[in-house]
Design a protein around this motif. Structure first.
Motif, PDB file in Angstrom:
ATOM      1  N   GLN A 134     -19.633 -80.790  49.710  1.00  0.00           N
ATOM      2  CA  GLN A 134     -19.403 -79.531  49.267  1.00  0.00           C
ATOM      3  C   GLN A 134     -20.502 -79.039  48.504  1.00  0.00           C
ATOM      4  O   GLN A 134     -20.856 -77.774  48.720  1.00  0.00           O
ATOM      5  N   ARG A 138     -22.767 -75.537  49.841  1.00  0.00           N
ATOM      6  CA  ARG A 138     -22.928 -74.255  48.822  1.00  0.00           C
ATOM      7  C   ARG A 138     -24.464 -74.156  48.805  1.00  0.00           C
ATOM      8  O   ARG A 138     -24.716 -72.905  48.676  1.00  0.00           O
ATOM      9  N   LEU A 186     -16.114 -71.286  49.327  1.00  0.00           N
ATOM     10  CA  LEU A 186     -16.668 -72.736  49.180  1.00  0.00           C
ATOM     11  C   LEU A 186     -16.261 -72.871  47.563  1.00  0.00           C
ATOM     12  O   LEU A 186     -16.132 -73.829  47.037  1.00  0.00           O
ATOM     13  N   PRO A 190     -11.858 -76.506  49.465  1.00  0.00           N
ATOM     14  CA  PRO A 190     -12.785 -77.592  49.872  1.00  0.00           C
ATOM     15  C   PRO A 190     -13.374 -77.223  51.302  1.00  0.00           C
ATOM     16  O   PRO A 190     -12.693 -76.638  51.909  1.00  0.00           O
ATOM     17  N   LEU A 191     -14.576 -77.558  51.606  1.00  0.00           N
ATOM     18  CA  LEU A 191     -15.152 -77.558  52.807  1.00  0.00           C
ATOM     19  C   LEU A 191     -14.299 -78.058  54.264  1.00  0.00           C
ATOM     20  O   LEU A 191     -14.290 -77.224  55.036  1.00  0.00           O
TER      21      LEU A 191
END
Length: 210
Positions: A134, A138, A186, A190-191
């Motif tokens: 994650q 980002r 994001l 969640p990714l």
């Protein structure tokens, strides 16, 4: 530290509860005997197991095949900032459809409406971010803003370059705006949920060819 989580608690909610419990534990720690010196915590690690729902867009903490570890650096708190740790608010699970709708609407601005051409952007998006954490995702998205330096991590740098191309070729024609939209996603989802919606809604070239 062991934190008891409610059954089927959403992953982001479980992380918030775990952080609150850790804060209570740190605040309630008793002083050591003088002969043992002083011990202070400077890092907090939380590891949660989770599973995805049938649609692959919602992650729930508990017993599951996936795990997520988060490291937090604990900084000093000035005297004026110290306050009692508030009680954890009641956890209310939002319907999965709300998350899916939010993700789909934003990705549609980046890829274009689901179809043959936009499916290529969605597929490249998935390939660029699959396998990243994650935080890496980002950082890759942050690179779309002007003046943000390139990360040292080659995989994150490569993902940022690919995302820039997707945003320029899609309907936005603007990498910075695309970065803002993806960063907002994001920050709240969640990714894995983003990748699942991209795969489910946009599919592949072969799917659109029938």
């Amino acid at each position: 530290m062991c934190v008891k989580l409610a059954a089927m608690q959403l992953l982001h909610q479980a992380i918030a509860v775990a952080l609150q419990e850790a804060a209570r534990g740190i605040a309630a720690a008793r002083p050591l005997p003088p002969e043992l010196g002083q011990v202070t915590a400077d890092r907090l690690r939380i590891t949660l197991n989770f599973a995805l729902d049938k649609t692959g867009t919602q992650a729930s903490a508990g017993v599951g095949p996936h795990s997520l570890s988060l490291d937090f650096k604990l900084g000093p708190v000035s005297e004026g900032e110290i306050s009692p740790v508030p009680a954890a608010p009641p956890v209310v699970a939002a319907p999965a459809v709300d998350a899916t709708s939010d993700i789909f609407g934003t990705l549609q601005q980046v890829f274009g409406a689901p179809g043959f051409d936009s499916s290529a952007r969605a597929m490249v998006f998935r390939e660029a971010l699959e396998g990243l954490t994650q935080e890496q995702a980002r950082v890759a998205v942050a690179r779309l803003r002007p003046g943000v330096p390139s990360p040292a991590d080659p995989a994150t740098q490569r993902a940022g370059n690919i995302l820039r191309g997707i945003c320029h070729s899609g309907p936005l024609k603007n990498a910075a705006r695309g970065g803002q939209l993806l960063a907002a996603l994001l920050a709240h989802h969640p990714l894995l949920a983003l990748l699942a919606v991209a795969e489910t809604e946009w599919k592949t070239h072969d799917d659109w060819l029938g």
